[in-house]
Structure formats: C-alpha cells, structure tokens
Design an enzyme around this catalytic site. Structure first.
Site, PDB file in Angstrom:
ATOM      1  CD  GLU A 443     -29.315 -31.052 -46.363  1.00 22.61           C
ATOM      2  OE1 GLU A 443     -30.281 -30.764 -45.636  1.00 22.61           O
ATOM      3  OE2 GLU A 443     -28.133 -31.046 -45.981  1.00 22.61           O
ATOM      4  CB  CYS A 477     -37.381 -28.321 -46.327  1.00 21.91           C
ATOM      5  SG  CYS A 477     -36.052 -28.763 -45.200  1.00 21.91           S
TER       6      CYS A 477
END
Length: 690
Positions: A443, A477
């Site tokens: 990720e 993020c």
C-alpha cells in the site's frame, strides 16, 4: 443518524412525547430563572404553549416576563388567540439568501406537517381537543443516561456473529474526556521505559538502542527499544520458520480466537493506547482513538473472515468424484509498518498474516516503535504461540532490505511511500524465496483530489475539505492535497476555505483545541517546507504561515493554501504528506475529471455536488480506489469502506475488505475418485476435508 453511524447511544429523543415532555421540563426551569434570563418559547403546539403560560402564572410572573415565538405564515389562528390574552408574541422569519432561506422554510414545513405534528393533527385531522392538550406520555427510555461507550461483549470464536465496527469515543461527553486525560497522565508516568526485541517468545537485547521521542516536544523521551541488526534478523526468520508447521496446521478457529482475544484486550486498554499515540505519534485524541478502534476492527473482521475462508468448499457435484477447494498459508511473512497509523495499519497487516497461518516478523516504523511493542505484547497475551509474532525494530536500509531479499521470507506486507514500495517489489522479484515467488502486498501513496461542483453546498465543501486536508496535519495517504473547483464556485469557495483554515489551531496534540498537530519528525518538516517553497514559486499563496504563537520546540508546520495552481505543478503532482492543499480552478466537469485523474496515483477522491447527473458521472469516471461523495475522503472504516487503490497507490487488494486475506493464502484443490472398492467415506466427512 451520526450517532447510529458511530455506534453511539442515540443523543436525541426518538419519541415525540419524550421531546414534548423535556420541552415542558426545560420551560419550567427557564421560567424559574426569569430573574436572570428572559425566557422565550418557540412553538406552534397549543399544549406546549399552555403549559409554559400556566407555569409562568403559577410562579407569579408578569405577562411581559417572557415571550412566545411563532413562524411567519404558520399557525395564524394560534398567534391571534395568544395575542388576545395580552401576551407577548414574536413573529419571526428567515432573513438572508434565497436558497438557504427556502431550505429552512421547507424543513419547518416538513416538521409542521409530520404525522405527529400538532398543526397537522389540529387543522388537517381534526383531533379532539382533550387529546391535543393531554400531558405528554414519555417512553420508558425517557431520562435514561447512556453509557460512556456502548458495551461490547467479547467475541465467541464458536459463534462470532456479524461484524460491527467498534464505536469511537465520543469526546463531547465529559467522562470520555476525563478518561483520556487520566490515561495520558498514566502513560506519561511510564515514559522512558525500555522495550527489548521479541523473537521466538523471548526478550532479546542489543548493543544498539533506538530512542522514540515526542514530535511535539522532542526533548521528551517516550521510550527506548532494542535496535536489531542482521544477526537478530536471521534469528527472527529462524524462529518464524520453526513456528510455521504447527501454526499452519492450527485450525482457523484456533487462529481466529487469538485475534478475538487480542481485540478484547485492546478494548480494555483503548484510552491508554490512544494516549500513547498522542505522545509518540503526535495524534490528537480523536485521531488516536480512531487508530485504536480501527485496530480492534481489523482483529474482529479478519478473525471472522478466516472462519469464512477456512471452511473447505466442495466444487461441483459430479457423481463418483469429490473436489475440495481450500487454502493454506504462504509461509513466513515480513510486515513493514508505517508511522502515521502506528497501531491500526500495523495491527491490520500483522493480524491478517497471523490469522491465515503465516508466522510474522514485525518491523515497526522507527518513529513509533513503542506502540508496536504494545501490540506484540497484546497478541502474545491473547495466545499467539512463540515465534508466530516476532518484534524487530531495525534500520530499514540495513535490515529491511536484507529481510526482503531473504530466501526464507515468503510474503512481504508493506505500507509506505511509493519509492520504498517499488524498491521492495523489485527486490522481491529478483530474490525469490526458497520455495517460490515472493508475494508482495504494498500500500503506497496518494495525491488525492476533491471536486467541488458549481452547485456544491459550500458549507459541506469547506468543512469536508478542511477535515480531509489538515486532519493530523495532512499525514495520511488518503488526505486531500488537491481541490478541483469549478469556476462558478471557485472564488467564494476559496474565500471561505482560507478563513476556515485560518481558524485551525496548530499546537500540541494533547490540547483538545488543536486541529493541526506537529508533523512526525524534523526530516518530515524539512521535506514539507521544500514543497511549500516550490509552491511559492509556481502558485499564489492564499494562506501563508500562521501568526499564532506555537511552542518553541516541536516539528510544527502551519497549514498552507495555494491557489492558481497548474495541474502539472509540483505541488499538484507529488505527494507532500503535510498540511498543504492546492486549489485548481477548472471550467467544467470534463476538465475537472481530467485534472482529478491526471496523477500517477489512484487512492482516494471526492465530489461535493447536489446534481444527481454529476454524481452518477463522477461515480463512473473518477477512477480511484475509494471515492467519497458529499463527505470527507479520509477515515475509511473496516468493511464499510474497504481501503486501497491502484496505479501507483498500491499492489494488492483492499485492506478491511473481503478479498484481503486471500493475498496471504494459497488455494489448493484435492480431487478424489469415490468409485473405489471397500469403504467410501460420507460426503459430510469429505466436505470437511476429513
């Protein structure tokens, strides 16, 4: 509605009789204080008005000691009747812009024409007067005090029930604030403690040590941890490898039970874990609490998912043969964790590997190793056997790369920057494992945009952009670092965004007024400031450094808003990971979609719009992993908003979703010819893989 989404006790009355009863109670209290306040009662309910009038007279108040208020154009007969009594009546109406005023009037109209509305019952349904003026009859729930947090019973591995998200703490309640403050004091008393490595169920000390400090006050030592090297990395791999056969062969229920017990232990320590993240990761209380609840959710959700996936599936029903589809773990897993969600993401990655039968080597982020040590403690206390969870703080360049290339590591789970993720993917491909190709779940980053439509509700747009861009100083993020605004809404939106951002408090994370805490480190601050310098060269600074006084120490960066940003500008293309937002003006929705999708990432995105046609089109064409409409773009919840993206935002399926555990497993099929001589086992035994 919000309380239901959060899993909180309902904070409002759900029975009109309860509302009416409380209104009369409060009216009495106000009239009793008429010597210090001027009571005013707004209502079109004759029973409510009569109760207020009679109470005032019983208290001996003059008729001008209070007033009654009613909306212009509604209940005119009631106004006339009250006025004939010589009482003060104020008739009010909304003043201001047309659209908000119309919305207000429509809401009033809906309330006053509802089935249980006094006006409807009086003028439409012709209810009897005795029924209309009868005292309210409260429900059994009236005056009950909700618990600080809803009670969550421990999960029974044999019958876990459906998954429900762990409720966040409601810090509007004093008892939650007091509990957090007490936990903060307790954790601070423990600061400075040392945490050894944990390998094969044993404490391991090293010559090197790593200090963990408070980003808001770097002189404050949160704790120290042993700092491993290659020798400790080899020991961790050996311990995990030795634990693999027994843990692989443990039943899914046995493995899931460890997660369920860990969730129970984590709930019991929730406030202290939150307080620790406030000190070690500079997370304000709501952000820290969200980190803990997400960690609990991962444990509960992945435990249930393993029970679902752990049941062998019979494939086909052809006579004379039996086909069974089932899964086995991949092997030894290496978890490389980020610092921005030091408990939640670490718990998610670790528990996913663990519950699927893969012993884990946990390499925590160097900025947040202490909270990681607590997770390992909780998992071992929950029953994780020695060697199945190994705690290895270590330098990334020396030990992280070594483990990625190690031939006895079969699976790598990473959350972090795009650059680090791509390096891991490359190294894993060039250095296969002893028994096969290494699986990488990575990720990575995001450069996320919110589109603000021409007809957007700017109250919603400003509120959600501010929360998405500057929550936890933009260190997510999923954070909104771009706002793509249609020209018709641009100028007003920017003016309001700037003032809303200016109002944010930058300060220590333990201060409940703080909205923008310090960033994680001096290096992070320098990187963010380099992007700010680039923005000053290529765009207009709509909001610059704050004038407020901040503490002398701490890694603080004031929120910045840039306008006039080109879509190809550095601050519109590169992930900044700080409290910086770029506003890009576009002519129409076509251009908005082009700009929003014109980056190398595809993690989160958002749209603020009233138009069903626009919403439908953006849903189709704004291709990101998580698209949010008319709300913020951060704060994904396990199961409800399984999280993850594509393009350069990641390799793998969504965390907290139904496909995530499959990445940690290898499928197998066993086919047996059942047309044989002698004993033929029953289908029931074969279906269970026996």
């Amino acid at each position: 509605m919000i309380a239901a989404q959060e899993g909180w006790p309902t904070p409002v009355f759900t029975h009109k009789a309860d509302t009416d009863a409380m209104y009369e109670t409060m009216a009495c209290q106000m009239l009793e204080a008429a010597d210090v306040i001027r009571p005013a009662f707004a209502s079109h309910n004759v029973r409510t008005l009569a109760a207020a009038i009679e109470t005032a007279r019983e208290l001996g108040l003059a008729d001008d000691a209070f007033e009654l208020q009613m909306l212009h154009g509604m209940g005119d007969a009631i106004k006339a009747a009250v006025g004939s009594l010589g009482l003060r009546v104020r008739e009010y109406a909304p003043v201001g812009e047309l659209i908000p005023g119309m919305a207000y009037l429509v809401r009033r109209l809906l309330e006053n024409t509802a089935n249980d509305s006094f006006l409807r019952q009086t003028f439409v349904e012709g209810a009897a007067v005795d029924d209309l003026v009868r005292p309210p009859r409260p429900s059994a729930d009236f005056r009950t005090t909700p618990a600080r947090l809803p009670t969550v019973e421990p999960t029974d591995p044999e019958a876990p029930g459906r998954f429900v998200n762990q409720p966040h703490a409601d810090f509007s309640r004093r008892e939650n604030r007091d509990a957090y403050d007490a936990a903060l004091a307790t954790v601070r008393e423990r600061c400075g403690a040392h945490h050894p490595l944990r390998i094969g169920g044993r404490d391991i000390e090293t010559v090197r040590r790593l200090d963990s400090v408070n980003p808001a006050a770097p002189e404050e030592l949160i704790g120290t941890v042993a700092y491993g090297g290659r020798a400790e990395a080899e020991a961790a791999v050996a311990a995990a490898r030795a634990a693999l056969p027994a843990w692989r062969d443990a039943t899914p229920a046995e493995r899931a039970a460890v997660l369920f017990r860990a969730a129970e232990l984590m709930r019991a320590e929730a406030m202290e874990l939150s307080a620790l993240m406030t000190l070690e990761a500079a997370k304000p209380r709501r952000e820290a609490d969200g980190d803990v609840t997400e960690a609990v959710d991962f444990l509960e959700y992945y435990g249930r998912e393993m029970l679902r996936l752990g049941a062998p599936r019979r494939m086909g029903r052809a006579p004379g043969e039996h086909n069974l589809y089932f899964y086995q773990p991949r092997g030894v897993a290496l978890v490389i964790a980020p610092w921005n969600f030091p408990l939640a993401i670490l718990t998610g990655m670790t528990s996913a590997a663990l519950v699927t039968g893969n012993p884990v080597i946990v390499k925590p982020a160097s900025a947040t190793p202490v909270i990681a040590a607590h997770l390992i403690r909780l998992l071992e206390a929950a029953g994780a056997p020695p060697g199945t969870v190994n705690y290895l703080p270590a330098p990334g360049a020396e030990v992280g790369d070594f483990l990625v290339r190690h031939r006895d590591v079969d699976l790598i789970v990473f959350t972090g920057s795009m650059e680090a993720g791509l390096r891991i993917v490359s190294q894993a491909a060039q250095h296969p494992g002893r028994e096969g190709v290494k699986k990488v779940v990575a990720e990575m980053g995001g450069k996320n945009a919110i589109i603000v439509d021409a007809d957007a509700d700017l109250d919603v747009a400003v509120t959600e952009v501010v929360a998405s861009a500057f929550g936890y100083a933009g260190q997510k993020c999923s954070a909104a670092s771009r706002v793509v605004v249609l020209e018709a809404a641009h100028d007003e939106f920017v003016a309001r965004l700037v003032e809303a951002t200016r109002s944010l408090r930058t300060g220590p994370p333990e201060d409940p007024a703080t909205r923008v805490p310090p960033v994680i480190s001096a290096e992070a601050r320098e990187r963010i400031e380099s992007f700010i310098a680039a923005g000053e060269q290529e765009a207009t600074v709509a909001l610059g450094p704050a004038d407020d006084e901040r503490p002398d120490s701490g890694y603080y960066v004031s929120p910045r808003v840039f306008t006039g940003v080109r879509p190809d500008a550095v601050i519109a293309q590169e992930e900044i990971f700080g409290p910086v937002v770029a506003v890009i003006k576009v002519a129409d929705l076509d251009e908005a979609l082009t700009v929003a999708g014109g980056v190398k990432y595809a993690l989160t995105g958002g749209l603020i719009s009233r138009s069903p046609a626009t919403i439908a089109r953006v849903r189709r064409e704004f291709r990101v992993g998580n698209l949010y409409i008319n709300r913020g773009i951060t704060g994904a919840l396990v199961e409800r908003q399984a999280f993850g993206g594509f393009k350069m935002s990641g390799v793998g399926s969504k965390a907290g979703g139904p496909d995530y555990l499959l990445q940690f497993l290898e499928p197998r099929v066993v086919t047996e010819n059942t047309m044989r001589r002698g004993f033929a086992p029953s289908d029931d035994l074969l279906d269970r893989g026996l």
